[in-house]
Design an enzyme around this catalytic site. Structure first.
Site, PDB file in Angstrom:
ATOM      1  N   LYS A 162       0.834  -1.207   0.000  1.00 54.79           N
ATOM      2  CA  LYS A 162       0.000   0.000   0.000  1.00 54.79           C
ATOM      3  C   LYS A 162       0.872   1.263   0.000  1.00 54.79           C
ATOM      4  O   LYS A 162       0.672   2.165  -0.806  1.00 54.79           O
ATOM      5  CB  LYS A 162      -0.931   0.020   1.223  1.00 54.79           C
ATOM      6  CG  LYS A 162      -1.884  -1.173   1.287  1.00 54.79           C
ATOM      7  CD  LYS A 162      -2.835  -1.090   2.466  1.00 54.79           C
ATOM      8  CE  LYS A 162      -2.182  -1.156   3.833  1.00 54.79           C
ATOM      9  NZ  LYS A 162      -1.517  -2.447   4.139  1.00 54.79           N
TER      10      LYS A 162
ATOM     11  N   ARG B  64      -9.724   0.533   8.911  1.00 56.94           N
ATOM     12  CA  ARG B  64      -9.205  -0.797   9.187  1.00 56.94           C
ATOM     13  C   ARG B  64     -10.180  -1.635  10.003  1.00 56.94           C
ATOM     14  O   ARG B  64      -9.867  -2.784  10.334  1.00 56.94           O
ATOM     15  CB  ARG B  64      -7.931  -0.621  10.001  1.00 56.94           C
ATOM     16  CG  ARG B  64      -6.767  -1.486   9.596  1.00 56.94           C
ATOM     17  CD  ARG B  64      -5.659  -1.073  10.537  1.00 56.94           C
ATOM     18  NE  ARG B  64      -4.430  -1.716  10.340  1.00 56.94           N
ATOM     19  CZ  ARG B  64      -3.430  -1.230   9.605  1.00 56.94           C
ATOM     20  NH1 ARG B  64      -3.566  -0.128   8.928  1.00 56.94           N
ATOM     21  NH2 ARG B  64      -2.285  -1.874   9.564  1.00 56.94           N
TER      22      ARG B  64
ATOM     23  N   ARG C  23      11.386  -6.153   4.688  1.00 57.73           N
ATOM     24  CA  ARG C  23      11.312  -4.694   4.483  1.00 57.73           C
ATOM     25  C   ARG C  23      12.371  -3.967   5.305  1.00 57.73           C
ATOM     26  O   ARG C  23      12.630  -4.321   6.446  1.00 57.73           O
ATOM     27  CB  ARG C  23       9.929  -4.182   4.905  1.00 57.73           C
ATOM     28  CG  ARG C  23       9.858  -2.646   4.949  1.00 57.73           C
ATOM     29  CD  ARG C  23       8.463  -2.108   5.104  1.00 57.73           C
ATOM     30  NE  ARG C  23       7.659  -2.847   6.049  1.00 57.73           N
ATOM     31  CZ  ARG C  23       6.334  -2.802   6.078  1.00 57.73           C
ATOM     32  NH1 ARG C  23       5.676  -2.066   5.207  1.00 57.73           N
ATOM     33  NH2 ARG C  23       5.667  -3.495   6.970  1.00 57.73           N
TER      34      ARG C  23
ATOM     35  N   ARG D 137      11.476  -2.193  10.888  1.00 60.72           N
ATOM     36  CA  ARG D 137      10.416  -1.786  11.820  1.00 60.72           C
ATOM     37  C   ARG D 137      10.259  -2.860  12.890  1.00 60.72           C
ATOM     38  O   ARG D 137      10.316  -4.050  12.593  1.00 60.72           O
ATOM     39  CB  ARG D 137       9.086  -1.637  11.059  1.00 60.72           C
ATOM     40  CG  ARG D 137       8.843  -0.232  10.566  1.00 60.72           C
ATOM     41  CD  ARG D 137       7.686  -0.115   9.599  1.00 60.72           C
ATOM     42  NE  ARG D 137       6.434  -0.751   9.995  1.00 60.72           N
ATOM     43  CZ  ARG D 137       5.327  -0.706   9.245  1.00 60.72           C
ATOM     44  NH1 ARG D 137       5.330  -0.058   8.099  1.00 60.72           N
ATOM     45  NH2 ARG D 137       4.229  -1.295   9.647  1.00 60.72           N
TER      46      ARG D 137
ATOM     47  N   ARG E 138      -0.160  -9.599  13.210  1.00 67.63           N
ATOM     48  CA  ARG E 138      -0.771  -8.576  12.335  1.00 67.63           C
ATOM     49  C   ARG E 138      -1.653  -9.241  11.276  1.00 67.63           C
ATOM     50  O   ARG E 138      -2.732  -8.740  10.953  1.00 67.63           O
ATOM     51  CB  ARG E 138       0.326  -7.729  11.668  1.00 67.63           C
ATOM     52  CG  ARG E 138       0.962  -6.757  12.648  1.00 67.63           C
ATOM     53  CD  ARG E 138       2.243  -6.178  12.121  1.00 67.63           C
ATOM     54  NE  ARG E 138       2.051  -5.323  10.968  1.00 67.63           N
ATOM     55  CZ  ARG E 138       3.022  -4.961  10.139  1.00 67.63           C
ATOM     56  NH1 ARG E 138       4.253  -5.397  10.343  1.00 67.63           N
ATOM     57  NH2 ARG E 138       2.774  -4.164   9.133  1.00 67.63           N
TER      58      ARG E 138
HETATM   59  P1  AP5 Z   1       4.802  -1.647   1.774  1.00 69.03           P
HETATM   60  O1  AP5 Z   1       4.481  -0.795   0.611  1.00 69.03           O
HETATM   61  O2  AP5 Z   1       5.607  -1.059   2.877  1.00 69.03           O
HETATM   62  O3  AP5 Z   1       3.467  -2.354   2.322  1.00 69.03           O
HETATM   63  P2  AP5 Z   1       2.221  -1.779   3.130  1.00 69.03           P
HETATM   64  O4  AP5 Z   1       1.004  -2.429   2.576  1.00 69.03           O
HETATM   65  O5  AP5 Z   1       2.266  -0.299   3.187  1.00 69.03           O
HETATM   66  O6  AP5 Z   1       2.558  -2.439   4.529  1.00 69.03           O
HETATM   67  P3  AP5 Z   1       2.500  -1.939   6.010  1.00 69.03           P
HETATM   68  O7  AP5 Z   1       3.111  -3.074   6.798  1.00 69.03           O
HETATM   69  O8  AP5 Z   1       3.111  -0.593   6.201  1.00 69.03           O
HETATM   70  O9  AP5 Z   1       1.014  -1.888   6.274  1.00 69.03           O
HETATM   71  P4  AP5 Z   1       0.312  -2.077   7.561  1.00 69.03           P
HETATM   72  O10 AP5 Z   1      -1.050  -1.821   7.089  1.00 69.03           O
HETATM   73  O11 AP5 Z   1       0.477  -3.321   8.329  1.00 69.03           O
HETATM   74  O12 AP5 Z   1       1.053  -1.086   8.552  1.00 69.03           O
HETATM   75  P5  AP5 Z   1       0.716   0.363   9.024  1.00 69.03           P
HETATM   76  O13 AP5 Z   1       1.955   1.139   8.961  1.00 69.03           O
HETATM   77  O14 AP5 Z   1      -0.496   0.857   8.313  1.00 69.03           O
HETATM   78  O15 AP5 Z   1       5.537  -2.952   1.227  1.00 69.03           O
HETATM   79  C1  AP5 Z   1       5.995  -3.973   2.104  1.00 69.03           C
HETATM   80  C2  AP5 Z   1       7.364  -4.499   1.615  1.00 69.03           C
HETATM   81  O16 AP5 Z   1       7.187  -5.222   0.396  1.00 69.03           O
HETATM   82  C3  AP5 Z   1       8.386  -3.400   1.310  1.00 69.03           C
HETATM   83  O17 AP5 Z   1       9.654  -3.872   1.671  1.00 69.03           O
HETATM   84  C4  AP5 Z   1       8.296  -3.229  -0.219  1.00 69.03           C
HETATM   85  O18 AP5 Z   1       9.540  -2.814  -0.761  1.00 69.03           O
HETATM   86  C5  AP5 Z   1       7.925  -4.624  -0.677  1.00 69.03           C
HETATM   87  N1  AP5 Z   1       7.022  -4.630  -1.830  1.00 69.03           N
HETATM   88  C6  AP5 Z   1       5.975  -3.788  -2.054  1.00 69.03           C
HETATM   89  N2  AP5 Z   1       5.326  -4.132  -3.195  1.00 69.03           N
HETATM   90  C7  AP5 Z   1       5.965  -5.232  -3.674  1.00 69.03           C
HETATM   91  C8  AP5 Z   1       5.761  -6.065  -4.829  1.00 69.03           C
HETATM   92  N3  AP5 Z   1       4.767  -5.829  -5.711  1.00 69.03           N
HETATM   93  N4  AP5 Z   1       6.598  -7.096  -5.019  1.00 69.03           N
HETATM   94  C9  AP5 Z   1       7.605  -7.336  -4.150  1.00 69.03           C
HETATM   95  N5  AP5 Z   1       7.847  -6.604  -3.055  1.00 69.03           N
HETATM   96  C10 AP5 Z   1       7.046  -5.551  -2.802  1.00 69.03           C
HETATM   97  O19 AP5 Z   1       0.259   0.119  10.542  1.00 69.03           O
HETATM   98  C11 AP5 Z   1       1.169  -0.193  11.564  1.00 69.03           C
HETATM   99  C12 AP5 Z   1       0.408  -0.314  12.897  1.00 69.03           C
HETATM  100  O20 AP5 Z   1      -0.207   0.941  13.235  1.00 69.03           O
HETATM  101  C13 AP5 Z   1      -0.751  -1.324  12.908  1.00 69.03           C
HETATM  102  O21 AP5 Z   1      -0.305  -2.631  13.186  1.00 69.03           O
HETATM  103  C14 AP5 Z   1      -1.627  -0.742  14.026  1.00 69.03           C
HETATM  104  O22 AP5 Z   1      -1.139  -1.046  15.297  1.00 69.03           O
HETATM  105  C15 AP5 Z   1      -1.500   0.761  13.817  1.00 69.03           C
HETATM  106  N6  AP5 Z   1      -2.537   1.293  12.908  1.00 69.03           N
HETATM  107  C16 AP5 Z   1      -2.346   1.868  11.679  1.00 69.03           C
HETATM  108  N7  AP5 Z   1      -3.523   2.221  11.114  1.00 69.03           N
HETATM  109  C17 AP5 Z   1      -4.490   1.859  12.006  1.00 69.03           C
HETATM  110  C18 AP5 Z   1      -5.908   1.923  11.983  1.00 69.03           C
HETATM  111  N8  AP5 Z   1      -6.571   2.449  10.930  1.00 69.03           N
HETATM  112  N9  AP5 Z   1      -6.597   1.455  13.049  1.00 69.03           N
HETATM  113  C19 AP5 Z   1      -5.953   0.925  14.131  1.00 69.03           C
HETATM  114  N10 AP5 Z   1      -4.598   0.810  14.209  1.00 69.03           N
HETATM  115  C20 AP5 Z   1      -3.870   1.281  13.161  1.00 69.03           C
END
Ligand code: AP5
Ligand code: ZN
Length: 215
Positions: A13, A86, A125, A158, A169
């Site tokens: 994402k 979410r 990552r 991270r 997760r």
């Molecule tokens: P990346 O683009 O970083 O993936 P992402 O989908 O953004 O993953 P996140 O882990 O950041 O999402 P998340 O939703 O778990 O975490 P968030 O920060 O929102 O890509 C991942 C990796 O793959 C990278 O290394 C990239 O290079 C590689 N890659 C990408 N595309 C690829 C492809 N096509 N092929 C190969 N490799 C690829 O949330 C963190 C925490 O915050 C949560 O656990 C929660 O505690 C809290 N939080 C956040 N939002 C909320 C909410 N709305 N409600 C409650 N708690 C929340």
């Protein structure tokens, strides 16, 4: 444009959002990035969010809803929401806020990737704590191993990308977040499903093709 990008943790994402905002001139509103910035700044919100994030659980809905709706109000040119909503409660609150502002979503995009693939994306990552650039030890390598291409310095893993937290997760995603897709189907919002189990450029091409139609 107002866009939501859904998908499991590690689906890509954040990676795709950076490209979407460049192409369409939008703000990237990532709930995870905003929370990490709050933590780094030592704010009250950051302190409250810390334990939930470190265990891979969800931060309470009301904290997130207030934070994200506040950020949306500061993005008059449009935005891509990344990591929000979410839970079904968050999706309902988002709908209420959009209705109150007489605004509509232009697209809800869902990145589809199997669990075993996203697990490998998360554990591999590496992120730049300075500029937020995101790499992968195999799929998206920096020019010099362990160093940000923008000259910032060392890349880090991270805390919530450690294998034991990744498993939690994914569990939470299936228990609470997958239902958000069902919510949008129920209220009659079209979901644009994208096969995100392909190269980064391949995913971008598929996403742009769909968003060009609504732009
Ligand atoms: P990346 O683009 O970083 O993936 P992402 O989908 O953004 O993953 P996140 O882990 O950041 O999402 P998340 O939703 O778990 O975490 P968030 O920060 O929102 O890509 C991942 C990796 O793959 C990278 O290394 C990239 O290079 C590689 N890659 C990408 N595309 C690829 C492809 N096509 N092929 C190969 N490799 C690829 O949330 C963190 C925490 O915050 C949560 O656990 C929660 O505690 C809290 N939080 C956040 N939002 C909320 C909410 N709305 N409600 C409650 N708690 C929340
Ligand atoms: Zn950097």
């Amino acid at each position: 444009m107002r866009i939501i990008l859904l998908g499991p943790p590690g689906a890509g994402k954040g990676t795709q959002c950076k490209r979407i905002v460049d192409r369409y001139g939008l703000e990237h509103l990532s709930s995870g990035d905003i929370l990490r910035a709050e933590r780094a700044a030592g704010s009250e919100l950051g302190k409250k969010a810390q334990s939930y994030m470190d265990s891979g659980g969800l931060v309470p809905d009301q904290l997130i809803v207030d934070m994200m709706i506040g950020a949306m109000k500061k993005a008059p040119k449009g935005y891509v929401l990344d990591g929000f909503p979410r839970t079904v409660v968050q999706a309902e609150e988002l709908d209420k806020a959009l209705q109150a502002a007489d605004e509509k979503l232009d697209a809800v995009v869902n990145l589809e990737v199997p669990d075993e693939v996203v697990a490998g994306r998360m554990t591999g990552r590496r992120s730049c704590p300075e500029c937020g650039a995101v790499y992968h030890i195999e799929n998206l390598k920096p020019k010099v191993e362990g160093q940000c291409d923008n000259g910032c310095g060392e890349l880090v893993q991270r805390d919530d990308d450690k294998p034991e937290v990744v498993a939690n997760r994914l569990k939470i995603y299936h228990e609470q977040t997958a239902a958000v897709v069902g919510y949008y189907e129920k209220v009659g919002t079209e979901i644009i499903s994208i096969d995100a189990n392909q190269s980064v450029d391949g995913v971008t091409e598929s996403v742009f093709k769909e968003l060009d139609k609504v732009n």
